[in-house]
Design a protein around this motif. Structure first.
Motif, short mmCIF file in Angstrom:
data_model
loop_
_atom_site.label_atom_id
_atom_site.label_comp_id
_atom_site.label_asym_id
_atom_site.label_seq_id
_atom_site.Cartn_x
_atom_site.Cartn_y
_atom_site.Cartn_z
N MET A 1 0.85 -1.18 0.00
CA MET A 1 0.00 0.00 0.00
C MET A 1 0.89 1.24 0.00
SD MET A 1 -2.74 1.02 2.91
CE MET A 1 -3.70 2.47 2.71
N ILE A 2 0.54 2.18 -0.84
CA ILE A 2 1.24 3.46 -0.88
C ILE A 2 0.54 4.40 0.10
CG2 ILE A 2 1.84 5.47 -2.29
CD1 ILE A 2 3.37 2.95 -3.09
N THR A 3 1.33 5.05 0.94
CA THR A 3 0.78 6.03 1.87
C THR A 3 1.43 7.40 1.62
OG1 THR A 3 2.42 5.54 3.58
CG2 THR A 3 0.35 4.29 3.66
N TYR A 4 0.69 8.43 1.94
CA TYR A 4 1.13 9.80 1.66
C TYR A 4 1.37 10.61 2.93
CZ TYR A 4 -0.25 8.52 -3.03
OH TYR A 4 -0.36 7.89 -4.23
N THR A 5 1.63 9.94 4.03
CA THR A 5 1.89 10.64 5.28
C THR A 5 3.05 11.61 5.15
OG1 THR A 5 1.11 8.70 6.46
CG2 THR A 5 2.37 10.30 7.74
N ARG A 6 4.06 11.22 4.39
CA ARG A 6 5.22 12.09 4.22
C ARG A 6 4.87 13.39 3.51
NH1 ARG A 6 10.21 8.02 2.75
NH2 ARG A 6 10.15 6.88 4.72
N LEU A 7 3.85 13.38 2.66
CA LEU A 7 3.44 14.60 1.98
C LEU A 7 3.05 15.67 2.99
CD1 LEU A 7 2.56 16.35 -0.44
CD2 LEU A 7 0.33 15.22 -0.29
N GLU A 9 3.86 15.92 6.09
CA GLU A 9 5.04 16.35 6.85
C GLU A 9 5.87 17.33 6.03
OE1 GLU A 9 6.84 12.56 7.60
OE2 GLU A 9 5.32 11.99 9.08
N THR A 10 6.07 17.02 4.75
CA THR A 10 6.85 17.89 3.87
C THR A 10 6.15 19.23 3.68
OG1 THR A 10 7.79 15.96 2.74
CG2 THR A 10 7.90 18.07 1.58
N MET A 11 4.84 19.19 3.50
CA MET A 11 4.10 20.46 3.36
C MET A 11 4.27 21.32 4.60
SD MET A 11 0.58 19.16 1.51
CE MET A 11 -0.32 20.63 2.01
N LYS A 12 4.21 20.72 5.77
CA LYS A 12 4.37 21.48 7.01
C LYS A 12 5.75 22.10 7.08
CE LYS A 12 3.72 21.17 11.97
NZ LYS A 12 3.29 20.35 13.10
N LYS A 13 6.79 21.32 6.74
CA LYS A 13 8.16 21.83 6.75
C LYS A 13 8.34 22.99 5.78
CE LYS A 13 10.32 17.44 7.92
NZ LYS A 13 11.15 16.34 7.41
N LYS A 14 7.68 22.91 4.63
CA LYS A 14 7.82 23.93 3.59
C LYS A 14 6.86 25.09 3.77
CE LYS A 14 10.65 21.41 0.92
NZ LYS A 14 11.78 21.80 0.10
N GLY A 15 5.92 24.96 4.72
CA GLY A 15 4.98 26.04 4.98
C GLY A 15 3.91 26.19 3.90
N ILE A 52 6.01 21.59 -6.89
CA ILE A 52 5.48 22.60 -5.98
C ILE A 52 6.32 22.66 -4.70
CG2 ILE A 52 3.54 23.21 -4.46
CD1 ILE A 52 1.70 21.98 -6.71
N LEU A 53 6.63 21.49 -4.15
CA LEU A 53 7.33 21.43 -2.86
C LEU A 53 8.85 21.40 -3.00
CD1 LEU A 53 4.94 18.83 -1.21
CD2 LEU A 53 5.11 21.26 -0.65
N ASN A 54 9.33 21.36 -4.25
CA ASN A 54 10.77 21.27 -4.50
C ASN A 54 11.39 20.14 -3.67
OD1 ASN A 54 13.23 21.94 -5.66
ND2 ASN A 54 13.74 23.37 -4.01
N CYS A 55 10.87 18.93 -3.90
CA CYS A 55 11.30 17.78 -3.13
C CYS A 55 11.36 16.53 -4.01
CB CYS A 55 10.37 17.55 -1.94
SG CYS A 55 8.70 17.03 -2.42
N GLN A 56 11.74 15.43 -3.43
CA GLN A 56 11.82 14.15 -4.11
C GLN A 56 10.58 13.31 -3.81
OE1 GLN A 56 14.42 13.29 -6.26
NE2 GLN A 56 14.86 15.47 -5.96
N VAL A 57 10.37 12.28 -4.63
CA VAL A 57 9.20 11.40 -4.47
C VAL A 57 9.14 10.82 -3.06
CG1 VAL A 57 8.13 9.26 -5.27
CG2 VAL A 57 9.10 10.85 -6.92
#
Length: 70
Positions: A1-7, A9-15, A52-57
Protein backbone atom coordinates in the motif's frame (compact mmCIF):
# COMPACT_ATOMS: atom_id res chain seq x y z
CA UNK A 1 0.00 0.00 0.00
CA UNK A 2 1.24 3.46 -0.88
CA UNK A 3 0.78 6.03 1.87
CA UNK A 4 1.13 9.80 1.66
CA UNK A 5 1.89 10.64 5.28
CA UNK A 6 5.22 12.09 4.22
CA UNK A 7 3.44 14.60 1.98
CA UNK A 8 1.74 16.27 4.94
CA UNK A 9 5.04 16.35 6.85
CA UNK A 10 6.85 17.89 3.87
CA UNK A 11 4.10 20.46 3.36
CA UNK A 12 4.37 21.48 7.01
CA UNK A 13 8.16 21.83 6.75
CA UNK A 14 7.82 23.93 3.59
CA UNK A 15 4.98 26.04 4.98
CA UNK A 16 2.52 25.12 2.22
CA UNK A 17 -1.10 24.53 3.16
CA UNK A 18 -3.88 22.60 1.42
CA UNK A 19 -5.50 25.98 0.76
CA UNK A 20 -2.36 27.15 -1.07
CA UNK A 21 -2.22 23.96 -3.11
CA UNK A 22 -5.74 24.58 -4.35
CA UNK A 23 -5.80 28.36 -4.74
CA UNK A 24 -2.19 29.18 -5.60
CA UNK A 25 -1.00 26.08 -7.44
CA UNK A 26 -4.26 24.87 -8.99
CA UNK A 27 -4.32 21.39 -7.44
CA UNK A 28 -7.87 20.05 -7.41
CA UNK A 29 -9.55 19.39 -4.09
CA UNK A 30 -10.44 15.94 -5.47
CA UNK A 31 -6.76 15.05 -5.84
CA UNK A 32 -6.06 16.19 -2.31
CA UNK A 33 -8.96 14.08 -1.06
CA UNK A 34 -7.63 11.02 -2.92
CA UNK A 35 -4.23 11.51 -1.31
CA UNK A 36 -5.80 11.99 2.15
CA UNK A 37 -7.48 8.60 1.67
CA UNK A 38 -4.26 6.96 0.36
CA UNK A 39 -5.99 6.21 -2.92
CA UNK A 40 -4.41 6.04 -6.38
CA UNK A 41 -3.11 9.23 -7.95
CA UNK A 42 -1.23 9.50 -11.22
CA UNK A 43 2.50 9.92 -11.54
CA UNK A 44 1.73 13.30 -13.10
CA UNK A 45 0.12 14.35 -9.81
CA UNK A 46 3.13 13.13 -7.83
CA UNK A 47 5.44 15.00 -10.22
CA UNK A 48 3.40 18.17 -9.71
CA UNK A 49 3.68 17.89 -5.93
CA UNK A 50 7.45 17.42 -6.27
CA UNK A 51 7.62 20.60 -8.38
CA UNK A 52 5.48 22.60 -5.98
CA UNK A 53 7.33 21.43 -2.86
CA UNK A 54 10.77 21.27 -4.50
CA UNK A 55 11.30 17.78 -3.13
CA UNK A 56 11.82 14.15 -4.11
CA UNK A 57 9.20 11.40 -4.47
CA UNK A 58 10.27 9.79 -1.18
CA UNK A 59 9.38 13.07 0.56
CA UNK A 60 5.77 12.59 -0.56
CA UNK A 61 4.99 8.88 -0.45
CA UNK A 62 6.18 5.53 0.80
CA UNK A 63 5.34 1.89 0.36
CA UNK A 64 3.98 0.01 3.35
CA UNK A 65 3.41 -3.74 3.55
CA UNK A 66 0.70 -3.32 6.21
CA UNK A 67 -2.17 -3.97 3.84
CA UNK A 68 -1.89 -6.58 1.10
CA UNK A 69 -4.69 -6.69 -1.43
CA UNK A 70 -5.86 -10.02 -2.94
Amino acid sequence: MITYTRLWETMKKKGITKYALIHTYGVSSGQIQRIRENRYVSTHTIERFCEILNCQVQDIMEYSEDEILP
